[in-house]
Design a protein around this motif. Structure first.
Motif, PDB file in Angstrom:
ATOM      1  N   GLN A 108      36.272  43.777  53.097  1.00 18.33           N
ATOM      2  CA  GLN A 108      37.222  42.541  51.947  1.00 18.33           C
ATOM      3  C   GLN A 108      37.340  41.403  53.087  1.00 18.33           C
ATOM      4  OE1 GLN A 108      37.925  43.403  49.392  1.00 18.33           O
ATOM      5  NE2 GLN A 108      39.851  41.432  49.821  1.00 18.33           N
ATOM      6  N   LYS A 113      32.183  36.399  49.092  1.00 18.26           N
ATOM      7  CA  LYS A 113      32.814  36.748  47.360  1.00 18.26           C
ATOM      8  C   LYS A 113      32.006  38.644  47.366  1.00 18.26           C
ATOM      9  CE  LYS A 113      27.353  36.442  47.294  1.00 18.26           C
ATOM     10  NZ  LYS A 113      26.851  37.753  48.628  1.00 18.26           N
ATOM     11  N   PRO A 114      32.184  38.887  46.603  1.00 17.57           N
ATOM     12  CA  PRO A 114      32.176  40.260  46.060  1.00 17.57           C
ATOM     13  C   PRO A 114      30.719  40.940  46.426  1.00 17.57           C
ATOM     14  CG  PRO A 114      33.264  39.444  44.235  1.00 17.57           C
ATOM     15  CD  PRO A 114      32.462  38.594  45.590  1.00 17.57           C
ATOM     16  N   ASP A 148      39.267  43.219  46.503  1.00 12.75           N
ATOM     17  CA  ASP A 148      39.018  42.499  45.360  1.00 12.75           C
ATOM     18  C   ASP A 148      37.330  41.934  46.102  1.00 12.75           C
ATOM     19  OD1 ASP A 148      39.213  40.845  46.867  1.00 12.75           O
ATOM     20  OD2 ASP A 148      40.108  39.217  45.697  1.00 12.75           O
ATOM     21  N   LYS A 149      36.690  42.145  46.889  1.00 10.80           N
ATOM     22  CA  LYS A 149      35.753  42.034  47.440  1.00 10.80           C
ATOM     23  C   LYS A 149      34.081  42.993  47.435  1.00 10.80           C
ATOM     24  CE  LYS A 149      36.040  38.130  48.789  1.00 10.80           C
ATOM     25  NZ  LYS A 149      37.658  37.783  49.083  1.00 10.80           N
ATOM     26  N   GLU A 151      32.831  45.952  44.613  1.00 12.29           N
ATOM     27  CA  GLU A 151      32.402  45.709  43.639  1.00 12.29           C
ATOM     28  C   GLU A 151      31.609  47.598  43.299  1.00 12.29           C
ATOM     29  OE1 GLU A 151      29.425  43.563  41.135  1.00 12.29           O
ATOM     30  OE2 GLU A 151      29.979  45.104  39.428  1.00 12.29           O
ATOM     31  N   HIS A 189      36.670  48.081  38.603  1.00 16.29           N
ATOM     32  CA  HIS A 189      36.077  47.753  40.314  1.00 16.29           C
ATOM     33  C   HIS A 189      34.924  48.847  40.158  1.00 16.29           C
ATOM     34  CE1 HIS A 189      38.569  51.274  41.601  1.00 16.29           C
ATOM     35  NE2 HIS A 189      37.987  51.146  42.452  1.00 16.29           N
TER      36      HIS A 189
END
Ligand SMILES: *Cc1c(COP(=O)(O)O)cnc(C)c1O
Length: 224
Positions: A108, A113-114, A148-149, A151, A189
């Motif tokens: 994170q 980017k994710p 949020d990084k 998935e 997520h």
């Protein structure tokens, strides 16, 4: 045997396994594990038309990334020390070995980017095998929501190295069952649509049990 020759054989076996269980070969992504070979052999892999490459050490990943860059899609399949996340996290497309919160926190912090992650699960008692215990998985995946990084595209496991087909099959079945549990949570997520399972000695069993990513080293590139 050449990489192309090996690949022809593997594709036939993948097709046959798919046919046995009524699956389409389009569902299977072949990750070529190039961790034991150098640039030259890796180039042969790309020339054979494979684009997904798997590495298990930072050094190998970076050496090849420098050479091939975005000609390949990069999978990190080894255990990753938190302090080394920053070296590779922005080079890779998939991480197959997310297994603890401290690692998630570091991703994170460092990722721009994710990152598509597989949560690695320990489905056998073999000491050497990494990963979360099955009972810890749902809580762990829920706790990843804050990042949020990350998935959670799926789950990953390694079956024990054995001739006992039932034992291998049961590991893969456990992973699939767990995937269903996670999917039923409907977490944005963690769509968890993928299963990364199956290596050179057990990929046809893995396909029969629902694998969508198979990770093949020896059978494709041999050993250098
Ligand atoms: C080395 C490795 C593979 C490939 O193993 P082979 O038996 O050579 O196909 C797959 N997954 C992981 C995690 C690995 O470390």
């Amino acid at each position: 045997m050449t990489v192309q020759g090996n690949l022809t054989y593997v594709r036939q076996e993948v097709e046959r396994a798919c046919r046995r269980v009524n699956r389409s070969i389009d569902e299977i992504t072949l990750v070529a594990v190039t961790k034991t070979v150098g640039i030259e052999k890796t180039n042969k892999v790309l020339q054979a038309g494979l684009v997904h490459l798997g590495e298990n050490r930072n050094e190998g990943l970076l050496q090849k990334y420098e050479y091939f860059g975005n000609k390949a899609t990069w999978h990190f399949i080894g255990s990753l020390q938190s302090r080394k996340v920053k070296e590779i996290v922005n080079e890779i497309d998939y991480l197959h070995s997310l297994d603890r919160l401290s690692l998630a926190k570091e991703i994170q912090k460092r990722a721009m980017k994710p990152i598509r992650c597989f949560v690695q699960i320990k489905t056998s008692e073999e000491e050497s095998k990494q990963g979360l215990n099955i009972e810890e998985t749902v809580e762990f995946i829920c706790s990843l929501q804050q990042f949020d990084k990350i998935e959670v595209v799926g789950l990953m496991t390694m079956a024990p190295y054995t001739d006992d087909e039932m034992q291998i099959r049961s590991c893969f079945q456990m992973l699939r069952k767990l995937q269903k549990q996670v999917q039923d949570l409907n977490l944005s997520h963690a769509p968890c649509t993928e299963l990364s399972m199956g290596m050179s000695n057990d990929y046809t069993i893995a396909i029969e049990e629902g694998a969508t990513f198979i990770r093949l080293g020896t059978i494709l590139v041999g050993k250098e």
